[in-house]
Scaffold this active site. Structure first.
Site: not given
Length: 443
Positions: A122, A126, A129, A168, A202, A262, A336
Protein backbone atom coordinates in the site's frame (compact mmCIF):
# COMPACT_ATOMS: atom_id res chain seq x y z
CA UNK A 1 -44.45 -1.73 14.66
CA UNK A 2 -45.21 -0.80 18.27
CA UNK A 3 -48.80 0.10 19.14
CA UNK A 4 -49.60 3.58 20.42
CA UNK A 5 -49.80 2.21 23.95
CA UNK A 6 -46.46 0.47 23.46
CA UNK A 7 -44.84 3.69 22.28
CA UNK A 8 -46.18 5.48 25.34
CA UNK A 9 -44.59 2.85 27.57
CA UNK A 10 -41.26 3.31 25.78
CA UNK A 11 -41.42 7.10 26.15
CA UNK A 12 -42.41 6.72 29.79
CA UNK A 13 -39.48 4.39 30.46
CA UNK A 14 -37.12 6.95 28.93
CA UNK A 15 -38.45 9.69 31.22
CA UNK A 16 -38.34 7.48 34.30
CA UNK A 17 -34.88 6.21 33.42
CA UNK A 18 -33.56 9.76 33.02
CA UNK A 19 -34.81 10.67 36.49
CA UNK A 20 -33.34 7.53 38.01
CA UNK A 21 -30.04 8.01 36.17
CA UNK A 22 -29.78 11.60 37.40
CA UNK A 23 -30.26 10.39 40.96
CA UNK A 24 -27.61 7.71 40.58
CA UNK A 25 -25.01 10.11 39.19
CA UNK A 26 -25.56 12.36 42.21
CA UNK A 27 -24.57 9.44 44.44
CA UNK A 28 -28.09 8.53 45.58
CA UNK A 29 -28.75 4.81 46.16
CA UNK A 30 -31.45 3.12 44.11
CA UNK A 31 -33.28 1.97 47.21
CA UNK A 32 -33.80 5.51 48.51
CA UNK A 33 -33.64 7.66 45.39
CA UNK A 34 -37.25 8.79 45.66
CA UNK A 35 -36.90 9.87 49.29
CA UNK A 36 -33.49 11.54 49.10
CA UNK A 37 -33.11 12.87 45.57
CA UNK A 38 -33.44 16.58 44.95
CA UNK A 39 -36.54 17.53 42.96
CA UNK A 40 -35.82 17.26 39.23
CA UNK A 41 -37.77 18.74 36.32
CA UNK A 42 -39.73 15.88 34.83
CA UNK A 43 -42.02 15.31 31.91
CA UNK A 44 -45.56 14.28 32.82
CA UNK A 45 -45.80 10.52 32.59
CA UNK A 46 -49.14 10.74 30.80
CA UNK A 47 -48.11 11.65 27.28
CA UNK A 48 -51.68 12.68 26.48
CA UNK A 49 -51.56 15.51 29.03
CA UNK A 50 -52.10 18.94 27.38
CA UNK A 51 -48.90 20.93 27.20
CA UNK A 52 -46.60 17.87 27.13
CA UNK A 53 -43.14 18.88 25.87
CA UNK A 54 -40.94 16.13 24.35
CA UNK A 55 -37.48 15.77 25.88
CA UNK A 56 -35.80 16.67 22.59
CA UNK A 57 -37.38 20.14 22.71
CA UNK A 58 -36.33 20.98 26.27
CA UNK A 59 -33.36 23.31 26.89
CA UNK A 60 -30.11 21.39 27.30
CA UNK A 61 -28.01 21.62 30.43
CA UNK A 62 -25.17 19.66 32.04
CA UNK A 63 -26.40 16.09 32.36
CA UNK A 64 -29.12 16.79 29.82
CA UNK A 65 -28.01 13.85 27.69
CA UNK A 66 -29.60 11.55 30.28
CA UNK A 67 -33.00 13.08 29.56
CA UNK A 68 -32.47 12.36 25.87
CA UNK A 69 -31.02 8.87 26.26
CA UNK A 70 -31.80 6.77 23.20
CA UNK A 71 -32.77 9.74 21.03
CA UNK A 72 -30.84 10.01 17.76
CA UNK A 73 -29.11 13.38 17.37
CA UNK A 74 -26.54 14.74 14.93
CA UNK A 75 -25.96 18.03 16.76
CA UNK A 76 -23.77 16.78 19.60
CA UNK A 77 -21.12 19.19 20.86
CA UNK A 78 -17.68 18.06 21.96
CA UNK A 79 -18.46 19.36 25.43
CA UNK A 80 -21.52 17.11 25.66
CA UNK A 81 -19.62 14.06 24.44
CA UNK A 82 -16.79 14.85 26.85
CA UNK A 83 -19.34 14.86 29.66
CA UNK A 84 -20.60 11.44 28.56
CA UNK A 85 -17.04 10.09 28.15
CA UNK A 86 -15.97 11.29 31.61
CA UNK A 87 -18.95 9.75 33.42
CA UNK A 88 -17.77 7.23 36.05
CA UNK A 89 -17.31 3.99 34.16
CA UNK A 90 -19.93 1.84 35.87
CA UNK A 91 -22.55 4.58 35.62
CA UNK A 92 -21.62 5.11 31.96
CA UNK A 93 -22.01 1.41 31.18
CA UNK A 94 -25.34 1.38 33.02
CA UNK A 95 -26.66 4.24 30.87
CA UNK A 96 -25.20 2.74 27.68
CA UNK A 97 -26.82 -0.62 28.42
CA UNK A 98 -30.18 1.10 28.78
CA UNK A 99 -29.75 2.94 25.46
CA UNK A 100 -28.68 -0.31 23.84
CA UNK A 101 -31.87 -2.05 24.92
CA UNK A 102 -34.03 0.73 23.52
CA UNK A 103 -33.04 -0.16 19.94
CA UNK A 104 -31.32 -3.58 19.92
CA UNK A 105 -31.72 -7.10 21.21
CA UNK A 106 -28.93 -7.20 23.85
CA UNK A 107 -28.47 -10.94 23.39
CA UNK A 108 -27.78 -10.74 19.65
CA UNK A 109 -24.22 -10.33 18.35
CA UNK A 110 -23.23 -10.42 14.68
CA UNK A 111 -20.30 -12.59 13.68
CA UNK A 112 -18.29 -11.25 10.74
CA UNK A 113 -15.29 -12.62 8.84
CA UNK A 114 -12.53 -10.42 7.39
CA UNK A 115 -10.32 -11.51 4.48
CA UNK A 116 -7.38 -9.67 2.93
CA UNK A 117 -7.91 -10.09 -0.82
CA UNK A 118 -4.82 -8.02 -1.69
CA UNK A 119 -2.07 -7.90 0.93
CA UNK A 120 0.89 -5.50 1.18
CA UNK A 121 2.33 -2.82 -1.07
CA UNK A 122 0.00 0.00 0.00
CA UNK A 123 1.39 3.45 -0.92
CA UNK A 124 -0.15 5.07 2.18
CA UNK A 125 2.05 5.64 5.23
CA UNK A 126 -0.34 4.96 8.11
CA UNK A 127 1.99 4.39 11.06
CA UNK A 128 -0.01 1.49 12.50
CA UNK A 129 -0.37 -0.52 9.30
CA UNK A 130 1.84 -3.51 8.46
CA UNK A 131 0.77 -3.31 4.79
CA UNK A 132 2.38 0.05 4.03
CA UNK A 133 5.20 -0.12 1.50
CA UNK A 134 6.98 2.55 3.55
CA UNK A 135 8.16 -0.05 6.08
CA UNK A 136 7.62 -3.34 4.30
CA UNK A 137 11.29 -4.31 4.83
CA UNK A 138 11.11 -3.67 8.58
CA UNK A 139 7.86 -5.64 8.85
CA UNK A 140 8.93 -8.37 6.44
CA UNK A 141 5.69 -8.32 4.49
CA UNK A 142 5.91 -8.64 0.71
CA UNK A 143 3.28 -7.24 -1.63
CA UNK A 144 0.97 -9.92 -3.00
CA UNK A 145 -1.31 -10.02 -6.00
CA UNK A 146 -5.08 -9.84 -5.86
CA UNK A 147 -6.49 -13.18 -4.76
CA UNK A 148 -8.10 -15.57 -7.19
CA UNK A 149 -11.88 -15.12 -7.31
CA UNK A 150 -12.58 -18.81 -6.70
CA UNK A 151 -10.37 -18.79 -3.59
CA UNK A 152 -12.26 -15.79 -2.21
CA UNK A 153 -15.59 -17.50 -2.89
CA UNK A 154 -14.45 -20.68 -1.13
CA UNK A 155 -13.30 -18.65 1.88
CA UNK A 156 -16.74 -17.04 2.03
CA UNK A 157 -18.41 -20.46 1.89
CA UNK A 158 -16.30 -21.64 4.83
CA UNK A 159 -17.13 -18.49 6.77
CA UNK A 160 -20.85 -18.99 6.22
CA UNK A 161 -20.65 -22.64 7.22
CA UNK A 162 -18.94 -21.59 10.47
CA UNK A 163 -21.73 -19.16 11.31
CA UNK A 164 -20.55 -15.78 9.98
CA UNK A 165 -23.26 -13.69 8.36
CA UNK A 166 -21.17 -10.77 7.06
CA UNK A 167 -18.10 -11.28 4.86
CA UNK A 168 -15.65 -8.38 4.68
CA UNK A 169 -12.92 -8.02 2.05
CA UNK A 170 -9.96 -5.64 2.34
CA UNK A 171 -7.38 -4.59 -0.25
CA UNK A 172 -4.11 -2.76 0.47
CA UNK A 173 -4.73 0.06 -1.97
CA UNK A 174 -4.91 3.82 -1.76
CA UNK A 175 -8.10 3.23 -3.70
CA UNK A 176 -9.41 1.36 -6.76
CA UNK A 177 -8.20 4.20 -8.97
CA UNK A 178 -4.61 2.98 -8.57
CA UNK A 179 -5.39 -0.38 -10.22
CA UNK A 180 -6.52 -1.27 -13.69
CA UNK A 181 -10.07 -1.89 -14.87
CA UNK A 182 -9.61 -5.68 -15.00
CA UNK A 183 -8.67 -5.92 -11.33
CA UNK A 184 -11.55 -3.65 -10.37
CA UNK A 185 -14.01 -5.79 -12.32
CA UNK A 186 -12.66 -8.85 -10.50
CA UNK A 187 -13.43 -7.18 -7.16
CA UNK A 188 -16.96 -6.38 -8.31
CA UNK A 189 -17.37 -10.02 -9.31
CA UNK A 190 -16.20 -11.09 -5.83
CA UNK A 191 -18.93 -8.93 -4.33
CA UNK A 192 -21.58 -10.47 -6.59
CA UNK A 193 -20.53 -14.04 -5.83
CA UNK A 194 -20.35 -13.60 -2.06
CA UNK A 195 -23.73 -11.85 -2.07
CA UNK A 196 -25.16 -14.84 -3.96
CA UNK A 197 -24.38 -16.98 -0.91
CA UNK A 198 -26.93 -15.04 1.12
CA UNK A 199 -24.28 -13.20 3.12
CA UNK A 200 -23.93 -9.49 3.79
CA UNK A 201 -20.88 -8.16 1.93
CA UNK A 202 -18.58 -5.41 3.16
CA UNK A 203 -15.40 -4.09 1.57
CA UNK A 204 -12.60 -1.76 2.61
CA UNK A 205 -10.74 -0.67 -0.50
CA UNK A 206 -9.46 2.80 0.33
CA UNK A 207 -10.76 6.02 -1.16
CA UNK A 208 -13.68 5.80 -3.60
CA UNK A 209 -15.04 8.05 -6.31
CA UNK A 210 -18.83 8.43 -6.59
CA UNK A 211 -18.78 6.24 -9.72
CA UNK A 212 -16.87 3.45 -7.98
CA UNK A 213 -19.31 3.59 -5.08
CA UNK A 214 -22.21 3.33 -7.52
CA UNK A 215 -20.64 0.27 -9.17
CA UNK A 216 -20.18 -1.44 -5.81
CA UNK A 217 -23.81 -0.73 -4.96
CA UNK A 218 -24.98 -2.27 -8.22
CA UNK A 219 -22.81 -5.33 -7.57
CA UNK A 220 -24.74 -5.91 -4.34
CA UNK A 221 -22.38 -4.46 -1.72
CA UNK A 222 -24.02 -4.25 1.70
CA UNK A 223 -21.62 -1.91 3.49
CA UNK A 224 -18.37 -0.03 2.97
CA UNK A 225 -15.78 0.34 5.72
CA UNK A 226 -13.67 3.48 5.81
CA UNK A 227 -12.41 4.25 9.31
CA UNK A 228 -11.54 7.78 10.40
CA UNK A 229 -8.91 6.27 12.74
CA UNK A 230 -8.75 9.14 15.23
CA UNK A 231 -9.70 12.78 15.79
CA UNK A 232 -9.12 15.43 13.09
CA UNK A 233 -6.52 17.10 15.33
CA UNK A 234 -4.44 13.95 15.84
CA UNK A 235 -4.79 12.52 12.34
CA UNK A 236 -1.59 14.19 11.06
CA UNK A 237 0.38 12.18 13.64
CA UNK A 238 -0.87 8.94 12.08
CA UNK A 239 -0.47 9.56 8.34
CA UNK A 240 0.67 12.30 6.00
CA UNK A 241 -0.22 10.62 2.71
CA UNK A 242 -3.82 11.81 2.79
CA UNK A 243 -5.99 14.33 4.58
CA UNK A 244 -8.88 13.83 6.96
CA UNK A 245 -11.14 15.48 4.40
CA UNK A 246 -10.26 12.68 1.96
CA UNK A 247 -11.80 10.22 4.39
CA UNK A 248 -14.95 12.29 4.77
CA UNK A 249 -15.27 12.66 0.98
CA UNK A 250 -15.25 8.88 0.54
CA UNK A 251 -17.88 8.46 3.26
CA UNK A 252 -20.05 10.98 1.44
CA UNK A 253 -19.68 9.08 -1.85
CA UNK A 254 -20.63 5.83 -0.11
CA UNK A 255 -23.65 7.41 1.57
CA UNK A 256 -24.85 9.06 -1.65
CA UNK A 257 -24.60 5.72 -3.47
CA UNK A 258 -27.01 4.19 -0.95
CA UNK A 259 -24.42 1.91 0.65
CA UNK A 260 -24.42 1.47 4.41
CA UNK A 261 -21.53 3.33 6.02
CA UNK A 262 -19.14 1.49 8.33
CA UNK A 263 -16.78 4.00 9.99
CA UNK A 264 -15.00 3.93 13.32
CA UNK A 265 -11.49 4.23 14.64
CA UNK A 266 -8.53 2.78 16.51
CA UNK A 267 -7.84 3.16 20.22
CA UNK A 268 -4.23 3.10 21.43
CA UNK A 269 -2.45 5.12 18.74
CA UNK A 270 -0.86 7.37 21.35
CA UNK A 271 -3.85 9.68 21.33
CA UNK A 272 -5.29 11.31 24.44
CA UNK A 273 -8.82 11.16 25.84
CA UNK A 274 -9.74 14.35 23.97
CA UNK A 275 -8.87 12.63 20.69
CA UNK A 276 -11.14 9.71 21.52
CA UNK A 277 -13.90 12.21 22.19
CA UNK A 278 -13.03 13.99 18.93
CA UNK A 279 -13.33 10.78 16.92
CA UNK A 280 -16.75 9.97 18.35
CA UNK A 281 -17.86 13.57 17.87
CA UNK A 282 -16.85 13.46 14.19
CA UNK A 283 -18.82 10.25 13.64
CA UNK A 284 -21.86 11.46 15.57
CA UNK A 285 -22.14 14.70 13.60
CA UNK A 286 -22.05 13.15 10.12
CA UNK A 287 -25.23 13.78 8.07
CA UNK A 288 -26.40 10.36 9.26
CA UNK A 289 -24.90 8.17 11.95
CA UNK A 290 -22.92 5.26 10.45
CA UNK A 291 -24.80 2.01 10.37
CA UNK A 292 -21.67 0.45 11.89
CA UNK A 293 -19.05 1.95 14.22
CA UNK A 294 -16.03 -0.38 14.63
CA UNK A 295 -13.98 0.27 17.78
CA UNK A 296 -10.54 -1.27 17.22
CA UNK A 297 -7.71 -1.71 19.71
CA UNK A 298 -4.28 -1.11 18.19
CA UNK A 299 -2.43 -4.31 17.40
CA UNK A 300 1.15 -3.00 17.43
CA UNK A 301 3.05 -4.78 14.64
CA UNK A 302 6.83 -4.96 14.97
CA UNK A 303 8.49 -2.88 12.27
CA UNK A 304 5.77 -0.26 12.01
CA UNK A 305 6.45 3.16 13.60
CA UNK A 306 3.83 2.53 16.27
CA UNK A 307 5.16 -0.96 16.81
CA UNK A 308 8.60 0.51 17.52
CA UNK A 309 7.16 2.92 20.07
CA UNK A 310 6.23 0.04 22.32
CA UNK A 311 2.78 1.42 23.00
CA UNK A 312 0.72 -0.40 25.61
CA UNK A 313 -2.51 -1.79 24.19
CA UNK A 314 -5.69 -0.17 25.49
CA UNK A 315 -7.20 -1.91 28.48
CA UNK A 316 -10.60 -3.53 28.64
CA UNK A 317 -11.78 -0.50 30.61
CA UNK A 318 -10.52 1.81 27.83
CA UNK A 319 -12.42 -0.16 25.22
CA UNK A 320 -15.57 -0.37 27.33
CA UNK A 321 -15.53 3.41 27.91
CA UNK A 322 -15.22 4.17 24.19
CA UNK A 323 -17.89 1.61 23.27
CA UNK A 324 -20.27 2.90 25.92
CA UNK A 325 -19.78 6.50 24.79
CA UNK A 326 -20.39 5.53 21.17
CA UNK A 327 -23.53 3.63 22.19
CA UNK A 328 -24.96 6.60 24.12
CA UNK A 329 -24.14 9.09 21.37
CA UNK A 330 -25.12 6.86 18.42
CA UNK A 331 -27.79 4.62 19.99
CA UNK A 332 -29.06 2.97 16.81
CA UNK A 333 -25.68 2.14 15.24
CA UNK A 334 -24.05 -1.27 15.36
CA UNK A 335 -21.00 -0.82 17.60
CA UNK A 336 -18.47 -3.41 16.52
CA UNK A 337 -15.83 -4.76 18.92
CA UNK A 338 -13.26 -5.28 16.20
CA UNK A 339 -9.45 -5.70 16.09
CA UNK A 340 -7.41 -6.28 19.23
CA UNK A 341 -9.65 -8.71 21.09
CA UNK A 342 -6.69 -11.02 21.73
CA UNK A 343 -5.50 -8.58 24.39
CA UNK A 344 -8.91 -8.69 26.11
CA UNK A 345 -10.06 -11.36 28.55
CA UNK A 346 -13.55 -12.87 28.23
CA UNK A 347 -14.55 -10.69 31.19
CA UNK A 348 -13.26 -7.60 29.37
CA UNK A 349 -15.31 -8.54 26.34
CA UNK A 350 -18.38 -9.20 28.47
CA UNK A 351 -18.05 -5.65 29.82
CA UNK A 352 -17.88 -4.36 26.23
CA UNK A 353 -21.03 -6.28 25.29
CA UNK A 354 -22.75 -4.85 28.36
CA UNK A 355 -21.64 -1.38 27.22
CA UNK A 356 -23.37 -1.86 23.87
CA UNK A 357 -21.08 -3.76 21.50
CA UNK A 358 -23.08 -6.08 19.26
CA UNK A 359 -20.63 -7.41 16.67
CA UNK A 360 -17.27 -9.21 16.54
CA UNK A 361 -14.88 -10.46 13.88
CA UNK A 362 -15.00 -14.24 13.74
CA UNK A 363 -12.08 -16.43 12.65
CA UNK A 364 -8.42 -16.88 13.51
CA UNK A 365 -7.06 -14.02 11.36
CA UNK A 366 -7.93 -10.46 10.43
CA UNK A 367 -6.13 -8.72 7.54
CA UNK A 368 -2.57 -9.53 8.68
CA UNK A 369 -2.88 -10.05 12.44
CA UNK A 370 -4.11 -12.92 14.59
CA UNK A 371 -7.65 -13.04 15.94
CA UNK A 372 -9.43 -15.03 18.63
CA UNK A 373 -10.05 -18.74 18.09
CA UNK A 374 -13.53 -19.35 16.72
CA UNK A 375 -14.30 -22.14 19.19
CA UNK A 376 -13.28 -19.92 22.09
CA UNK A 377 -15.62 -17.22 20.81
CA UNK A 378 -18.49 -19.66 20.58
CA UNK A 379 -17.82 -20.86 24.12
CA UNK A 380 -17.74 -17.26 25.37
CA UNK A 381 -21.00 -16.42 23.62
CA UNK A 382 -22.61 -19.52 25.09
CA UNK A 383 -21.46 -18.59 28.59
CA UNK A 384 -22.80 -15.05 28.18
CA UNK A 385 -26.11 -16.21 26.69
CA UNK A 386 -25.44 -14.46 23.36
CA UNK A 387 -26.85 -15.57 20.01
CA UNK A 388 -25.67 -14.95 16.46
CA UNK A 389 -27.42 -12.27 14.42
CA UNK A 390 -28.86 -13.62 11.13
CA UNK A 391 -27.89 -11.99 7.84
CA UNK A 392 -30.00 -9.17 6.42
CA UNK A 393 -31.96 -8.29 9.51
CA UNK A 394 -32.95 -4.63 9.05
CA UNK A 395 -30.52 -2.24 10.68
CA UNK A 396 -31.97 0.69 12.58
CA UNK A 397 -29.26 3.19 11.60
CA UNK A 398 -27.73 4.39 8.36
CA UNK A 399 -28.68 3.45 4.82
CA UNK A 400 -30.73 0.38 4.00
CA UNK A 401 -28.49 -1.59 1.65
CA UNK A 402 -27.83 -4.29 4.25
CA UNK A 403 -31.51 -5.08 4.66
CA UNK A 404 -32.35 -5.82 1.06
CA UNK A 405 -32.65 -9.58 1.11
CA UNK A 406 -36.26 -10.55 0.55
CA UNK A 407 -36.17 -14.31 1.05
CA UNK A 408 -38.93 -15.83 3.23
CA UNK A 409 -36.34 -16.85 5.82
CA UNK A 410 -34.95 -13.33 6.03
CA UNK A 411 -38.44 -11.86 6.28
CA UNK A 412 -39.34 -14.24 9.12
CA UNK A 413 -36.10 -13.50 10.97
CA UNK A 414 -36.70 -9.76 10.58
CA UNK A 415 -40.24 -10.07 11.97
CA UNK A 416 -39.00 -12.11 14.94
CA UNK A 417 -36.27 -9.53 15.65
CA UNK A 418 -38.76 -6.66 15.52
CA UNK A 419 -41.09 -8.49 17.89
CA UNK A 420 -38.20 -9.21 20.30
CA UNK A 421 -37.09 -5.56 20.25
CA UNK A 422 -40.65 -4.37 20.88
CA UNK A 423 -40.96 -6.78 23.80
CA UNK A 424 -37.70 -5.51 25.31
CA UNK A 425 -38.88 -1.88 25.02
CA UNK A 426 -42.34 -2.55 26.45
CA UNK A 427 -40.96 -4.59 29.35
CA UNK A 428 -38.44 -1.87 30.17
CA UNK A 429 -41.20 0.74 30.32
CA UNK A 430 -43.38 -1.42 32.58
CA UNK A 431 -40.51 -2.22 34.95
CA UNK A 432 -39.49 1.42 35.19
CA UNK A 433 -43.01 2.65 35.88
CA UNK A 434 -43.56 0.02 38.57
CA UNK A 435 -40.30 1.04 40.21
CA UNK A 436 -41.47 4.63 40.64
CA UNK A 437 -45.20 4.26 41.06
CA UNK A 438 -45.59 0.77 42.47
CA UNK A 439 -47.74 -2.06 41.19
CA UNK A 440 -51.32 -1.13 40.30
CA UNK A 441 -53.78 -1.90 43.00
CA UNK A 442 -56.21 -4.70 42.51
CA UNK A 443 -59.82 -3.55 42.32
Amino acid sequence: MLSQQGRRWVDLSRVVYAQLGSALTRGVSTSSCLARAEPQPAEPYDLATPGFVPAAELPRSPGGWLRELGIVRSDWTREEITEVFETPLLDLIFHAAAAHRMHHDPQMVQRCTLLSIKTGGCPENCKYCAQSSSWSKEVGLKAERLMNNDDVYEAAVRAKESGSTRFCMGAAWRGPSQVGGRQWERVLDMVRRVRSLGMEVCTTLGMLTPEQARQLREAGLSAYNHNLDTSPEYYGQITTSRKYEDRLTTLEAVREAGISVCAGGIIGLGEGPSDRVGLIHQLATLPAHPESVPINALVAVAGTPLGKDGLEPPTGFDMARCIATARVVMPKSMVRLSAGRLSLTPSDQALCFMAGANSIFDGDKLLTTANNDRNEDLEMMDQLGLSSRPAFLPYVAGNTSTGEEHSPAAALAAAEAELAASTHQLAAGMRASRFLYGHPRKM
